[in-house]
Design a protein around this motif. Structure first.
Motif, PDB file in Angstrom:
ATOM      1  N   MET A 269       0.406  -0.973  -0.398  1.00  0.00           N
ATOM      2  CA  MET A 269      -0.528  -0.020  -0.180  1.00  0.00           C
ATOM      3  C   MET A 269       1.703   0.984  -0.353  1.00  0.00           C
ATOM      4  SD  MET A 269      -2.060  -1.233   3.194  1.00  0.00           S
ATOM      5  CE  MET A 269      -3.204   0.814   3.191  1.00  0.00           C
ATOM      6  N   ALA A 270       0.204   2.159   0.009  1.00  0.00           N
ATOM      7  CA  ALA A 270       1.517   4.115   0.153  1.00  0.00           C
ATOM      8  C   ALA A 270       1.697   4.022   0.897  1.00  0.00           C
ATOM      9  CB  ALA A 270       0.272   4.541  -1.004  1.00  0.00           C
ATOM     10  N   GLU A 271       1.439   3.346   1.900  1.00  0.00           N
ATOM     11  CA  GLU A 271       1.347   4.171   3.690  1.00  0.00           C
ATOM     12  C   GLU A 271       2.683   2.800   4.043  1.00  0.00           C
ATOM     13  OE1 GLU A 271      -2.213   3.846   2.093  1.00  0.00           O
ATOM     14  OE2 GLU A 271      -2.297   6.156   2.050  1.00  0.00           O
ATOM     15  N   ASP A 273       5.308   2.338   3.614  1.00  0.00           N
ATOM     16  CA  ASP A 273       6.546   2.760   3.638  1.00  0.00           C
ATOM     17  C   ASP A 273       6.778   3.797   5.084  1.00  0.00           C
ATOM     18  OD1 ASP A 273       5.563   4.853   2.847  1.00  0.00           O
ATOM     19  OD2 ASP A 273       6.891   4.887   1.436  1.00  0.00           O
ATOM     20  N   SER A 274       5.738   3.606   5.577  1.00  0.00           N
ATOM     21  CA  SER A 274       5.677   5.256   6.661  1.00  0.00           C
ATOM     22  C   SER A 274       4.596   4.038   7.533  1.00  0.00           C
ATOM     23  CB  SER A 274       4.324   6.186   6.927  1.00  0.00           C
ATOM     24  OG  SER A 274       5.210   6.966   5.511  1.00  0.00           O
ATOM     25  N   PHE A 275       4.996   2.710   7.979  1.00  0.00           N
ATOM     26  CA  PHE A 275       4.549   2.247   8.844  1.00  0.00           C
ATOM     27  C   PHE A 275       4.824   2.448   9.960  1.00  0.00           C
ATOM     28  CE2 PHE A 275       1.341  -0.074   6.922  1.00  0.00           C
ATOM     29  CZ  PHE A 275       0.141   0.363   6.323  1.00  0.00           C
TER      30      PHE A 275
ATOM     31  N   THR B 216       1.985  10.329   2.944  1.00  0.00           N
ATOM     32  CA  THR B 216       3.150  10.071   3.737  1.00  0.00           C
ATOM     33  C   THR B 216       4.309  10.920   4.034  1.00  0.00           C
ATOM     34  OG1 THR B 216       4.182   8.252   3.406  1.00  0.00           O
ATOM     35  CG2 THR B 216       2.107   8.548   4.032  1.00  0.00           C
ATOM     36  N   TYR B 220       6.145  13.159   6.576  1.00  0.00           N
ATOM     37  CA  TYR B 220       7.447  12.128   7.133  1.00  0.00           C
ATOM     38  C   TYR B 220       8.702  13.098   6.851  1.00  0.00           C
ATOM     39  CZ  TYR B 220      12.094   9.538   7.812  1.00  0.00           C
ATOM     40  OH  TYR B 220      12.590   9.369   8.827  1.00  0.00           O
ATOM     41  N   GLN B 241      -2.731  10.804   6.774  1.00  0.00           N
ATOM     42  CA  GLN B 241      -1.059  10.233   5.911  1.00  0.00           C
ATOM     43  C   GLN B 241       0.091  10.903   6.257  1.00  0.00           C
ATOM     44  OE1 GLN B 241      -1.913   8.699   1.402  1.00  0.00           O
ATOM     45  NE2 GLN B 241      -4.061   8.754   1.802  1.00  0.00           N
ATOM     46  N   LEU B 244       0.400  10.141   9.266  1.00  0.00           N
ATOM     47  CA  LEU B 244       1.307   8.832   9.540  1.00  0.00           C
ATOM     48  C   LEU B 244       3.182   8.866   9.136  1.00  0.00           C
ATOM     49  CD1 LEU B 244       1.374   5.842   9.962  1.00  0.00           C
ATOM     50  CD2 LEU B 244       0.878   5.380   7.496  1.00  0.00           C
ATOM     51  N   GLY B 245       3.125   9.816   8.311  1.00  0.00           N
ATOM     52  CA  GLY B 245       4.899  10.155   8.183  1.00  0.00           C
ATOM     53  C   GLY B 245       5.700  10.949   9.818  1.00  0.00           C
ATOM     54  N   ARG B 248       5.835   8.166  12.008  1.00  0.00           N
ATOM     55  CA  ARG B 248       6.957   7.982  11.626  1.00  0.00           C
ATOM     56  C   ARG B 248       8.760   8.592  12.379  1.00  0.00           C
ATOM     57  NH1 ARG B 248       9.146   6.561   5.915  1.00  0.00           N
ATOM     58  NH2 ARG B 248      11.053   5.120   6.431  1.00  0.00           N
ATOM     59  N   MET B 269      -9.151   7.625   7.709  1.00  0.00           N
ATOM     60  CA  MET B 269      -9.280   6.556   7.515  1.00  0.00           C
ATOM     61  C   MET B 269      -9.207   5.402   7.881  1.00  0.00           C
ATOM     62  SD  MET B 269      -5.316   7.240   5.635  1.00  0.00           S
ATOM     63  CE  MET B 269      -5.170   5.510   4.730  1.00  0.00           C
TER      64      MET B 269
END
Lengths: 332, 332
Positions: A269-271, A273-275, B216, B220, B241, B244-245, B248, B269
């Motif tokens: 998913m797009a997200e 990589d930021s989990f 994201t 970040y 999103q 979320l970044g 992280r 979301m």
DNA sequence: TCCGTTCATGTTGACGTAAACATGGCCACA
DNA sequence: TGTGGCCATGTTTACGTCAACATGAACGGA
């Protein structure tokens, strides 16, 4: 059209020729007609054109409403590929994933004005649905089981699951646990079978499957379940959303990822990589799937009878930070 | 149709009446016609019907391809609401968010067979686009600035941003930092203005805006930026999103959320409740937005001239675990 | 019994377009 | 100069459906 013809001093046929960009029109006449069309705000009537030609230049897409990341991406690439090929997309949503609604959606589809359809629905619904597709209507099926009646475009689920499982084994984990998607999902069962086969091929123990339903909430529950088991050092989640739920459960329990346990997802998913930590996962080429689907369908519509065939789209391992060496290896 | 008529021994007109469910047909005749229709696999021809009636029973949706969670959800509710109202959805994708592609998409739209259109595109693209919408075609605009030419359905961005900012102030934070969406986005500027107004109304200092682009990755970067500033205890992210970044970036730096810094998002979301920590955010009713849009549009299509009007959809604060009391408050 | 009314059903034509065929002017070649 | 062919353009027609009007049978009231 008649107005344009009168205004430009030509016949309607000439207007039609200009409108369709046919070759044999005197440049001067063409310009005059184009000017009249602009001035009068002429727009060709699609219905009349379709009635005359028997072609709608429209493709129907029937899918479970865009509930999943994959569907959404697939729809996106389908619509762009269709636009490039000169086709419009008519969306036929399925309100809920029940037999009843699938049947209803196919009924709506049957009365649509489409030249062909793309089916993006779990296979078992399609086969069970009381489906009466207009005969001779070109069809392509996406992400479903192989069929001998229609061409199928599918992600290579088996390859992806194997990549994921092997990645974890290569990191030194004794075995890999699997949080699978619902058992009535074709993708889920293919991933699960490939995971199992990969473990068996490596001579590893096959732990019991933990079942989810693709949602983060089910991943969270699966994570709690896994916390109570002994010796879980590597988890392969059926998709990224469940992986996210698993990560949350592990965080809450203070279980460190990837130091104590590795987690890998599926989808990219797009997200992802930021989990936290950024998720190692299997990248699916939804764009390629959609585009290939349209290419196959358009070939069917415009060309000869396409032979029923299966097109496989490759997957790719994306290593980020949620997977690492097995704890025992680290100690050694 | 002629075949069915011949097969059933009636005129085509009678078949038409049966097909349209008109009242005045003898039950026996009706049954005979229905049987013939079934046997011959008759399907009404949409093109002919549309040509005759001037109605396509189709709604066009033009949107930036389903890149965002919000668009996807909106499209989903639009398509379901349209299906319920007896309309199909034709999707007109915009390949890239550039002026050129928007203009292209509108050109494609102009030659579509639709009774009305839903525009889900950033306002500034629409106004700048070389748009020639067929005159008299009903239109509804979603998530864009107020207009005096078309009805608009929009989420109450100002209310949402105020809820978010006030929530953080109520928790004792001196002020609230804002990671905004791109400055050419209408939603982003509305959220930003409301955040600013809320701070000013409370007599708080207004920190400089940190600019992102909804992704994201930009969140970040914004998070890293914020880490280098003094006194950041509360962050309002323009969407989930970016939140979320930010989370992280904070995790990587060992900054604890919400103990040291609170983060709130916008959108809610599906995955937000499984972020780590579960994200406090502003819930948008995309389903209501889509449904209202279709209701307004269908009223316009079927009824009289709808007055241009703006419909506001409320937002709601969802408190989870990424926000907490300001550190200084905690010490006191 | 006759006439008017109602209702089921049939006939005709038009929606806008484009394929098929028709026309007439022009040019090349014999 | 005559003839054949090509090309731009025009005329006719049909695509499938349904509105509008036409027809004729059945029935009721006078």
């Amino acid at each position: 059209m008649a107005d344009v013809a009168r205004h430009a001093g030509v016949s309607t046929q000439t207007v039609s020729r200009v409108s369709n960009g046919l070759s044999n029109v005197e440049p001067a006449t063409r310009d005059r007609v184009l000017a009249s069309m602009r001035e009068l705000g002429y727009r060709p009537n699609r219905a009349a054109r379709a009635l005359r030609s028997g072609q709608y230049r429209t493709i129907g897409v029937i899918m479970f409403t865009l509930s999943s990341f994959g569907n959404m991406r697939t729809l996106e690439s389908i619509s762009i590929a269709a636009a490039r090929a000169g086709y419009s997309i008519t969306l036929i949503p399925v309100e809920e994933p029940t037999q009843e609604h699938v049947t209803k959606a196919f009924a709506r589809l049957a009365e649509q004005a489409v030249d062909g359809i793309v089916i993006v629905i779990e296979a078992h619904f399609v086969s069970q649905a009381d489906v009466e597709l207009p005969e001779g209507l070109p069809v392509v099926v996406i992400d479903s089981s192989e069929r001998d009646d229609y061409p199928v475009v599918d992600t290579d689920q088996a390859m992806g699951a194997q990549l994921a499982t092997q990645h974890l084994l290569d990191l030194g984990h004794d075995t890999v646990w699997h949080v699978a998607g619902p058992s009535d999902s074709y993708s889920a069962t293919r991933r699960e079978a490939s995971w199992r086969a990969t473990l068996e091929r490596a001579g590893r123990a096959v732990p019991p499957v933990v079942r989810g339903d693709w949602t983060t909430a089910s991943g969270y529950r699966a994570g709690i379940d896994l916390l109570q088991r002994e010796g879980v050092t590597a988890v392969f989640a059926g998709n990224d959303q469940m992986a996210l739920g698993i990560l949350r459960a592990f965080h809450e329990a203070g279980r460190r990822v990837p130091d104590e346990v590795s987690v890998i997802g599926f989808d990219d998913m797009a997200e992802s990589d930021s989990f936290w930590p950024p998720l190692t996962t299997i990248h699916q080429r939804f764009d390629v799937v959609g585009q290939t689907g349209i290419e196959v369908l358009v070939a069917e519509i415009e060309g000869q009878q396409a032979l029923p065939e299966t097109f496989m789209v490759e997957t790719r391992l994306v290593v980020r930070e949620s997977t690492g060496p097995a704890p025992s290896v680290r100690l050694a």
